[in-house]
Write an enzyme that holds these catalytic residues in place. Structure first.
Site, PDB file in Angstrom:
ATOM      1  N   SER A  10       0.819  -1.219   0.000  1.00 36.15           N
ATOM      2  CA  SER A  10       0.000   0.000   0.000  1.00 36.15           C
ATOM      3  C   SER A  10       0.847   1.260   0.000  1.00 36.15           C
ATOM      4  O   SER A  10       1.715   1.425   0.851  1.00 36.15           O
ATOM      5  CB  SER A  10      -0.894   0.065   1.243  1.00 36.15           C
ATOM      6  N   HIS A  45      -3.802   0.087  -4.617  1.00 33.13           N
ATOM      7  CA  HIS A  45      -3.188  -1.073  -5.273  1.00 33.13           C
ATOM      8  C   HIS A  45      -3.622  -1.077  -6.734  1.00 33.13           C
ATOM      9  O   HIS A  45      -4.796  -1.283  -7.039  1.00 33.13           O
ATOM     10  CB  HIS A  45      -3.636  -2.381  -4.600  1.00 33.13           C
ATOM     11  N   HIS A  86      -5.200  -9.770  -1.080  1.00 32.36           N
ATOM     12  CA  HIS A  86      -5.247  -9.978   0.366  1.00 32.36           C
ATOM     13  C   HIS A  86      -6.336 -10.984   0.717  1.00 32.36           C
ATOM     14  O   HIS A  86      -7.362 -11.061   0.046  1.00 32.36           O
ATOM     15  CB  HIS A  86      -5.574  -8.662   1.085  1.00 32.36           C
ATOM     16  N   TYR A 136      -8.294 -10.654   3.213  1.00 30.91           N
ATOM     17  CA  TYR A 136      -9.499  -9.929   3.649  1.00 30.91           C
ATOM     18  C   TYR A 136     -10.394  -9.523   2.485  1.00 30.91           C
ATOM     19  O   TYR A 136     -11.567  -9.187   2.683  1.00 30.91           O
ATOM     20  CB  TYR A 136      -9.144  -8.697   4.511  1.00 30.91           C
ATOM     21  N   GLU A 137      -9.861  -9.542   1.275  1.00 34.56           N
ATOM     22  CA  GLU A 137     -10.698  -9.210   0.113  1.00 34.56           C
ATOM     23  C   GLU A 137     -11.670 -10.350  -0.199  1.00 34.56           C
ATOM     24  O   GLU A 137     -12.537 -10.210  -1.064  1.00 34.56           O
ATOM     25  CB  GLU A 137      -9.807  -8.933  -1.111  1.00 34.56           C
ATOM     26  N   ALA A 143       2.795  -2.133   4.028  1.00 36.87           N
ATOM     27  CA  ALA A 143       2.596  -1.062   4.999  1.00 36.87           C
ATOM     28  C   ALA A 143       2.252  -1.759   6.316  1.00 36.87           C
ATOM     29  O   ALA A 143       1.543  -2.760   6.317  1.00 36.87           O
ATOM     30  CB  ALA A 143       1.443  -0.171   4.559  1.00 36.87           C
ATOM     31  N   MET A 190      -1.558  -6.910   7.229  1.00 33.39           N
ATOM     32  CA  MET A 190      -2.576  -7.846   6.737  1.00 33.39           C
ATOM     33  C   MET A 190      -2.134  -8.593   5.478  1.00 33.39           C
ATOM     34  O   MET A 190      -2.961  -9.001   4.672  1.00 33.39           O
ATOM     35  CB  MET A 190      -3.868  -7.086   6.443  1.00 33.39           C
ATOM     36  N   SER A 191      -0.838  -8.734   5.307  1.00 27.39           N
ATOM     37  CA  SER A 191      -0.383  -9.362   4.056  1.00 27.39           C
ATOM     38  C   SER A 191       0.930 -10.110   4.266  1.00 27.39           C
ATOM     39  O   SER A 191       1.281 -10.464   5.391  1.00 27.39           O
ATOM     40  CB  SER A 191      -0.189  -8.278   2.995  1.00 27.39           C
ATOM     41  N   ASN A 212       2.129   3.866  10.646  1.00 28.99           N
ATOM     42  CA  ASN A 212       1.397   4.379  11.819  1.00 28.99           C
ATOM     43  C   ASN A 212       1.822   3.606  13.060  1.00 28.99           C
ATOM     44  O   ASN A 212       2.377   2.519  12.959  1.00 28.99           O
ATOM     45  CB  ASN A 212      -0.117   4.193  11.611  1.00 28.99           C
ATOM     46  N   HIS A 233      -6.896   4.389   6.571  1.00 25.57           N
ATOM     47  CA  HIS A 233      -6.197   3.931   5.365  1.00 25.57           C
ATOM     48  C   HIS A 233      -5.529   5.097   4.609  1.00 25.57           C
ATOM     49  O   HIS A 233      -4.453   4.928   4.036  1.00 25.57           O
ATOM     50  CB  HIS A 233      -7.165   3.167   4.453  1.00 25.57           C
TER      51      HIS A 233
HETATM   52  N1  HPA Z   1      -2.585  -2.741  11.440  1.00 22.49           N
HETATM   53  C1  HPA Z   1      -2.750  -3.640  10.448  1.00 22.49           C
HETATM   54  N2  HPA Z   1      -2.370  -3.417   9.212  1.00 22.49           N
HETATM   55  C2  HPA Z   1      -1.788  -2.235   8.930  1.00 22.49           C
HETATM   56  C3  HPA Z   1      -1.584  -1.256   9.922  1.00 22.49           C
HETATM   57  C4  HPA Z   1      -2.001  -1.536  11.244  1.00 22.49           C
HETATM   58  O1  HPA Z   1      -1.864  -0.716  12.175  1.00 22.49           O
HETATM   59  N3  HPA Z   1      -0.986  -0.200   9.300  1.00 22.49           N
HETATM   60  C5  HPA Z   1      -0.824  -0.537   8.001  1.00 22.49           C
HETATM   61  N4  HPA Z   1      -1.306  -1.778   7.764  1.00 22.49           N
END
Ligand code: HPA
Length: 284
Positions: A29, A60, A82, A84-85, A112, A223-224, A247, A259
């Site tokens: 991302s 993406h 992903h 989650y998709e 990310a 998440m990947s 973050n 996001h």
């Molecule tokens: N959690 C999960 N996935 C992420 C985060 C997070 O804080 N930041 C970027 N992808």
């Protein structure tokens, strides 16, 4: 997804270019810009590749770019799939299977991620030294094709040591040059090393969950990456992983996680990140 499925996809890709990359890069991302810099580039939308699914996430792009960087041929995934998709793990791992079939022997996975360490701040990078799979499923569950890899693959060394050493050296070089050029005031080692914990998403975590994952030994959450790393390791492709810290994880500050912020930080570190990739690629 069978070996034959992967062969069909690899054949389509090979029919579009004469380049035969041995390195693959998956851009996470906000990090997609690297693909735009390739020379002799051919880009193939995922819709055109047999058995590829589509990338549904903002940030993406959803295409494969084959081209050269400093003369080195690369295949770059601009946008990944992903769990989650709603895709199956087979679908999420499929690009790795195709890269394996194409003759790729090293893959750099980027993402990310949220930081669980006070000293690892948004804009920093983390070299993935190891992972914890908290996605709730092992991506290799199901029948195993021995032609691809063993039923019970070893995971003591998912992330290749030699690739880690190269990335670390190049990151230190960049950091030093930035101080000398006056771009950074202090010598800051912006490449941390840590454990990436993969969650299924799509929610970000609760503060209680983050406390739990920290206790378990996680340094960053995302998440990947883990399904692709497992697939690559399974088939004997060397793996490196780099997280862009976008973050602080939930509860580490009072801020909420969005996001857009993830994308924004990705774009902000893009220059340094691209430079790191350029230098590492030349040395693999
Ligand atoms: N959690 C999960 N996935 C992420 C985060 C997070 O804080 N930041 C970027 N992808």
């Amino acid at each position: 997804m069978t070996l034959e499925n992967a062969a069909e996809a690899a054949d389509l890709i090979h029919s579009k270019t004469e380049l035969r990359p041995r390195i693959a890069i998956v851009l996470g991302s906000g990090l997609g810009a690297f693909a735009d810099e390739l020379e002799e580039a051919v880009s193939i939308p995922y819709e055109e590749i047999p058995h590829f699914v589509r990338s549904t996430v903002e940030g993406h792009a959803g295409r494969l770019v084959i081209g050269t960087c400093s003369g080195v041929p690369l295949v770059v995934q601009q946008g990944r799939f992903h769990f989650y998709e709603g895709y199956s793990m087979e679908q999420v791992m499929f690009p790795m299977r195709v890269f394996g079939r194409m003759g790729v022997d090293a893959v750099i996975l980027t993402n990310a991620a949220g930081s669980l360490k006070a000293g690892m701040r948004p804009g920093d990078l983390m070299l993935i030294a190891d992972h914890i799979n908290m996605m709730g499923v092992n991506p290799l569950r199901g029948p195993n094709d021995e032609r691809r890899g063993p039923r019970f693959p070893d995971m003591t060394q998912v992330y290749d040591r030699e690739l880690q050493r190269l990335i670390d050296e190049e990151a230190n070089g960049i950091a030093k040059e930035r101080v000398e050029a006056g771009k950074d005031k202090t010598f800051k080692d912006f490449l941390h090393r840590g454990v990436y914990c993969a969650l299924s998403g799509p929610t970000y975590e609760t503060p209680a969950e983050i406390r739990l994952y920290r206790t378990l030994g996680a340094d960053a959450v995302g998440m990947s990456t883990v399904p692709e790393a497992i697939a690559a390791r399974h088939q004997g492709t060397r793996v490196a992983g780099i997280s862009c810290i976008t973050n602080f994880a939930a509860g580490m500050t009072d801020d909420i996680i969005h996001h857009d912020e993830v994308m924004e930080v990705g774009a902000r570190v893009s220059e340094v990140f691209k430079e790191l990739l350029r230098r590492v690629i030349k040395r693999i």
